[in-house]
Design a protein around this motif. Structure first.
Motif, PDB file in Angstrom:
ATOM      1  N   VAL A 171       1.071  -1.610   0.139  1.00  0.00           N
ATOM      2  CA  VAL A 171       0.233  -0.068   0.108  1.00  0.00           C
ATOM      3  C   VAL A 171       0.950   1.485   0.335  1.00  0.00           C
ATOM      4  O   VAL A 171       0.375   2.312  -0.926  1.00  0.00           O
ATOM      5  CB  VAL A 171      -1.168   0.017   1.366  1.00  0.00           C
ATOM      6  N   ALA A 186       1.645   3.940  -2.516  1.00  0.00           N
ATOM      7  CA  ALA A 186       0.706   5.694  -2.414  1.00  0.00           C
ATOM      8  C   ALA A 186       1.887   6.054  -2.499  1.00  0.00           C
ATOM      9  O   ALA A 186       1.342   7.777  -3.455  1.00  0.00           O
ATOM     10  CB  ALA A 186       0.415   5.493  -0.976  1.00  0.00           C
ATOM     11  N   TYR A 210       0.442  12.940   3.608  1.00  0.00           N
ATOM     12  CA  TYR A 210       0.301  11.638   3.312  1.00  0.00           C
ATOM     13  C   TYR A 210       1.748  10.431   4.095  1.00  0.00           C
ATOM     14  O   TYR A 210       0.733  10.030   5.090  1.00  0.00           O
ATOM     15  CB  TYR A 210       1.209  10.511   2.225  1.00  0.00           C
ATOM     16  N   GLY A 252      -0.715  11.330   7.487  1.00  0.00           N
ATOM     17  CA  GLY A 252      -1.822  10.356   7.647  1.00  0.00           C
ATOM     18  C   GLY A 252      -1.340   8.567   8.020  1.00  0.00           C
ATOM     19  O   GLY A 252      -1.882   7.870   9.235  1.00  0.00           O
ATOM     20  N   ASN A 290      -9.989  -0.795  10.350  1.00  0.00           N
ATOM     21  CA  ASN A 290      -9.361  -0.376   9.027  1.00  0.00           C
ATOM     22  C   ASN A 290     -10.506  -1.206   7.765  1.00  0.00           C
ATOM     23  O   ASN A 290     -10.533  -0.324   6.403  1.00  0.00           O
ATOM     24  CB  ASN A 290      -8.418  -1.178   9.185  1.00  0.00           C
ATOM     25  N   ILE A 314     -12.529   1.977   6.833  1.00  0.00           N
ATOM     26  CA  ILE A 314     -11.312   2.832   5.883  1.00  0.00           C
ATOM     27  C   ILE A 314     -11.166   2.502   4.629  1.00  0.00           C
ATOM     28  O   ILE A 314     -10.971   3.669   3.936  1.00  0.00           O
ATOM     29  CB  ILE A 314     -10.404   3.457   6.700  1.00  0.00           C
ATOM     30  N   ALA A 315     -10.671   0.939   4.534  1.00  0.00           N
ATOM     31  CA  ALA A 315     -10.550   1.026   3.308  1.00  0.00           C
ATOM     32  C   ALA A 315     -11.540   1.177   2.418  1.00  0.00           C
ATOM     33  O   ALA A 315     -11.388   1.415   0.904  1.00  0.00           O
ATOM     34  CB  ALA A 315     -10.237  -0.520   3.267  1.00  0.00           C
ATOM     35  N   LEU A 339     -14.178   3.070   2.276  1.00  0.00           N
ATOM     36  CA  LEU A 339     -14.329   4.461   1.820  1.00  0.00           C
ATOM     37  C   LEU A 339     -13.481   5.456   0.918  1.00  0.00           C
ATOM     38  O   LEU A 339     -12.942   6.123   0.443  1.00  0.00           O
ATOM     39  CB  LEU A 339     -14.087   5.603   3.264  1.00  0.00           C
ATOM     40  N   PHE A 340     -11.902   4.863   1.244  1.00  0.00           N
ATOM     41  CA  PHE A 340     -10.912   5.332   0.593  1.00  0.00           C
ATOM     42  C   PHE A 340     -11.395   4.320  -1.024  1.00  0.00           C
ATOM     43  O   PHE A 340     -10.630   5.742  -1.854  1.00  0.00           O
ATOM     44  CB  PHE A 340      -9.897   4.393   0.652  1.00  0.00           C
ATOM     45  N   TYR A 341     -11.529   3.397  -1.280  1.00  0.00           N
ATOM     46  CA  TYR A 341     -12.377   3.216  -2.705  1.00  0.00           C
ATOM     47  C   TYR A 341     -13.169   3.976  -3.486  1.00  0.00           C
ATOM     48  O   TYR A 341     -13.420   3.920  -4.619  1.00  0.00           O
ATOM     49  CB  TYR A 341     -12.501   1.803  -2.587  1.00  0.00           C
ATOM     50  N   TRP A 342     -14.027   4.145  -3.002  1.00  0.00           N
ATOM     51  CA  TRP A 342     -14.972   5.148  -3.280  1.00  0.00           C
ATOM     52  C   TRP A 342     -14.366   6.677  -3.903  1.00  0.00           C
ATOM     53  O   TRP A 342     -14.324   6.847  -4.760  1.00  0.00           O
ATOM     54  CB  TRP A 342     -15.988   4.708  -2.141  1.00  0.00           C
ATOM     55  N   LEU A 374     -11.187   7.618  -3.546  1.00  0.00           N
ATOM     56  CA  LEU A 374      -9.688   8.739  -4.503  1.00  0.00           C
ATOM     57  C   LEU A 374     -10.298   8.680  -6.038  1.00  0.00           C
ATOM     58  O   LEU A 374     -10.614   7.930  -6.070  1.00  0.00           O
ATOM     59  CB  LEU A 374      -9.056   6.734  -3.989  1.00  0.00           C
TER      60      LEU A 374
END
Length: 312
Positions: free
Chosen positions: A28, A32, A52, A55, A87, A90-91, A93-96, A98
């Motif tokens: 990851v 990133a 980053y 984060g 986690n 969050i994953a 949400l991240f997928y939607w 980014l």
């Protein structure tokens, strides 16, 4: 993997999930860093990388804080399960959220291209020093935080486990310093700011050697502040210096970074067992001194070599 390790807490299975989690986390981070290098304008890469890294500091603090506090009230299995569920949310949400990559160029997976990318990165003396710097930085940081807990559990402090978990709020210093380091690097030059941050880390060890809790915690805050600033500078420097081979450059830096965490973080336990906290700090100070010498050499290379042109 976190959820699975909490639901099936056999030692061999738990250890296997930790290995796989380590592989996933490093993957990851490598992707990133490459994404930031490809999608962010060169003049803003340092600041974006700093955000980053902030984060990662928030994540590191939250994981330690949540687990450190919860284990006084519930089992470690339930604490791990809670972190795993967080986690997972969050994953999703991240997928939607980014944004899609606009500057990504796909290449066929060829062994010859990978070999060329590794050779190009490892042939660069600046990158070799930055890779080694990541090894030293993360190894020293993990060693301090891992064994600080044992140090504070012992006399004369004898803190309860809940308070030990709260020392992770020191990460707040890193959340601030990571993006600020990019601004300092732009203003004064990365080759000048990086050795200063290593020197600050080195000096803060003297505060952590004293037997006064407030002074130790101040030393930890300063150490954390300088570590995240240095890590932010190194990460952005690797992204810029790696040219068109950013993915491999980032992965090599992170390989050395996590190797430092593994080798030095666990090896420091042998120092702790034999020479206790003072011996451990002397060992870390020696590593940071080596890092400082390497950084000064990096500064010399930066002053004599022409600036590389960035290729996307």
């Amino acid at each position: 993997l976190l959820i699975a390790s909490a639901l099936l807490p056999q030692w061999s299975f738990f250890l296997s999930t930790r290995v796989l989690i380590g592989m996933a986390v490093s993957g990851v981070a490598a992707v990133a860093m490459t994404y930031i290098g490809e999608e962010i304008a060169a003049k803003d890469v340092g600041f974006a990388m700093g955000l980053y890294i902030s984060g990662t500091a928030i994540g590191g603090m939250s994981g330690r804080l949540i687990a450190g506090v919860l284990v006084d009230f519930i089992s470690w299995q339930y604490a791990t399960l809670i972190i795993g569920v967080i986690n997972l949310a969050i994953a999703i949400l991240f997928y939607w959220l980014l944004p899609n990559s606009r500057n990504f160029q796909s290449y066929p997976i060829q062994l010859s291209r990978f070999k060329q990318a590794f050779a190009k990165n490892l042939a660069d003396p600046k990158l070799r020093i930055l890779f080694l710097q990541g090894f030293i930085l993360m190894g020293c940081f993990v060693s301090v935080f891992n064994y600080m807990s044992y140090h504070l559990l012992d006399a004369p402090f004898a803190l309860p486990q809940t308070w030990i978990g709260l020392i992770s709020v020191a990460y707040l210093a890193g959340i601030y310093s990571s993006p600020r380091a990019a601004q300092w690097g732009q203003k004064f030059g990365r080759e000048k700011v990086l050795p200063l941050m290593l020197l600050v880390m080195w000096a803060s060890l003297a505060l952590m050697l004293l037997n006064q809790l407030a002074v130790v915690l101040v030393g930890l805050l300063i150490f954390t502040f300088a570590f995240f600033a240095a890590h932010s500078l190194c990460s952005s420097w690797v992204t810029v210096q790696s040219l068109q081979y950013r993915a491999v450059g980032s992965s090599l830096y992170l390989f050395c970074y996590y190797l430092g965490s593994s080798v030095l973080g666990s090896g420091s336990g042998l120092i702790w067992e034999r020479w206790d906290w003072p011996g451990l700090l002397i060992f870390i100070a020696s590593l940071l001194l080596l890092g400082l010498i390497l950084t000064l050499y990096l500064k010399k290379l930066s002053s004599t070599a022409p600036t590389a042109q960035i290729k996307n």
